[in-house]
Design a protein around this motif. Structure first.
Motif, PDB file in Angstrom:
ATOM      1  N   MET A   1       7.337  -5.211 -11.243  1.00 13.05           N
ATOM      2  CA  MET A   1       6.307  -4.576 -10.490  1.00 13.05           C
ATOM      3  C   MET A   1       6.258  -2.949 -10.458  1.00 13.05           C
ATOM      4  O   MET A   1       7.408  -2.679 -10.324  1.00 13.05           O
ATOM      5  N   ASN A   2       5.114  -2.389 -10.874  1.00 16.31           N
ATOM      6  CA  ASN A   2       5.093  -0.847 -10.883  1.00 16.31           C
ATOM      7  C   ASN A   2       4.531  -0.453  -9.619  1.00 16.31           C
ATOM      8  O   ASN A   2       3.791  -1.258  -8.664  1.00 16.31           O
ATOM      9  N   ASN A   3       4.443   0.951  -9.433  1.00 16.01           N
ATOM     10  CA  ASN A   3       3.921   1.608  -8.256  1.00 16.01           C
ATOM     11  C   ASN A   3       2.321   1.417  -8.159  1.00 16.01           C
ATOM     12  O   ASN A   3       2.013   1.210  -7.037  1.00 16.01           O
ATOM     13  N   LEU A   4       1.618   1.205  -9.327  1.00 15.78           N
ATOM     14  CA  LEU A   4       0.226   1.184  -9.272  1.00 15.78           C
ATOM     15  C   LEU A   4      -0.142  -0.368  -8.823  1.00 15.78           C
ATOM     16  O   LEU A   4      -1.053  -0.528  -8.152  1.00 15.78           O
ATOM     17  N   HIS A   5       0.789  -1.417  -8.947  1.00 16.05           N
ATOM     18  CA  HIS A   5       0.757  -2.821  -8.300  1.00 16.05           C
ATOM     19  C   HIS A   5       0.663  -2.692  -6.714  1.00 16.05           C
ATOM     20  O   HIS A   5       0.072  -3.168  -6.261  1.00 16.05           O
ATOM     21  N   ILE A   6       1.713  -1.678  -6.381  1.00 15.70           N
ATOM     22  CA  ILE A   6       1.802  -1.767  -4.890  1.00 15.70           C
ATOM     23  C   ILE A   6       0.837  -1.144  -4.223  1.00 15.70           C
ATOM     24  O   ILE A   6       0.445  -1.489  -3.265  1.00 15.70           O
ATOM     25  N   VAL A   7       0.015   0.128  -5.118  1.00 15.36           N
ATOM     26  CA  VAL A   7      -0.916   0.831  -4.580  1.00 15.36           C
ATOM     27  C   VAL A   7      -1.925  -0.316  -4.504  1.00 15.36           C
ATOM     28  O   VAL A   7      -2.842  -0.075  -3.464  1.00 15.36           O
ATOM     29  N   SER A   8      -2.322  -1.080  -5.420  1.00 15.81           N
ATOM     30  CA  SER A   8      -3.507  -1.812  -5.421  1.00 15.81           C
ATOM     31  C   SER A   8      -3.345  -2.720  -4.375  1.00 15.81           C
ATOM     32  O   SER A   8      -4.332  -3.366  -3.852  1.00 15.81           O
ATOM     33  N   LEU A   9      -2.040  -3.560  -4.075  1.00 15.31           N
ATOM     34  CA  LEU A   9      -1.890  -4.589  -3.110  1.00 15.31           C
ATOM     35  C   LEU A   9      -2.214  -3.669  -1.574  1.00 15.31           C
ATOM     36  O   LEU A   9      -2.683  -4.193  -0.664  1.00 15.31           O
ATOM     37  N   LEU A  10      -1.863  -2.379  -1.515  1.00 16.83           N
ATOM     38  CA  LEU A  10      -2.310  -1.733  -0.400  1.00 16.83           C
ATOM     39  C   LEU A  10      -3.612  -1.441  -0.163  1.00 16.83           C
ATOM     40  O   LEU A  10      -3.913  -1.762   1.136  1.00 16.83           O
ATOM     41  N   PHE A  11      -4.574  -1.236  -1.063  1.00 15.62           N
ATOM     42  CA  PHE A  11      -5.809  -1.041  -0.912  1.00 15.62           C
ATOM     43  C   PHE A  11      -6.201  -2.651  -0.652  1.00 15.62           C
ATOM     44  O   PHE A  11      -7.401  -2.647   0.599  1.00 15.62           O
TER      45      PHE A  11
END
Length: 138
Positions: A1-11
């Motif tokens: 899992m990368n940081n962009l995946h975490i950001v997309s999950l937060l959005f």
């Protein structure tokens, strides 16, 4: 899992929580206002909610469009299509309904349509969040 995946999950999480609050609390509450009261409240509501909704909507859309080109896979394509579908529903259905309220021309039917048609966006953003969550665990 990368940081962009975490950001997309937060959005996605932010929008799913927001849409369920709108669906279960905010839109149903509109019917308890008089026409005059609703016009006044709606003007305040739309300004206030825009400060939350606009960054989430644009952030989600920009991120998914970026991911389509940088990390393309079936999940990203599906989630991007769902995101764009939510935008289409928002501008095709909900902006006109909200404009009807702003113009003082809303009826009980207008307010009922807000609630009934909003299940479309509620389903889209819920599905989007679930799909994103499932990609996280796989």
């Amino acid at each position: 899992m990368n940081n962009l995946h975490i950001v997309s999950l937060l959005f996605d999480f932010g929008l799913v929580v927001l849409i369920w609050m709108v669906q279960l609390i905010i839109y149903p509450n509109f019917k308890y206002h008089t026409q005059e009261s609703l016009i006044k409240w709606h003007a305040k509501y739309t300004l206030r909610i825009a400060g939350i909704v606009i960054p989430l909507l644009f952030g989600q859309l920009i991120l998914y469009l970026y991911l389509v080109f940088t990390q393309p896979d079936a999940s990203i394509y599906i989630r991007t299509v769902l995101t764009i579908s939510a935008w289409i529903a928002t501008f095709a259905i909900f902006v006109p309904l909200h404009n009807t309220i702003n113009n003082g021309k809303s009826t009980e039917k207008t307010l009922a349509h807000l609630v009934s048609k909003n299940w479309i966006r509620t389903a889209i953003w819920t599905l989007l969040f679930i799909l994103n969550l499932l990609t996280l665990v796989n």
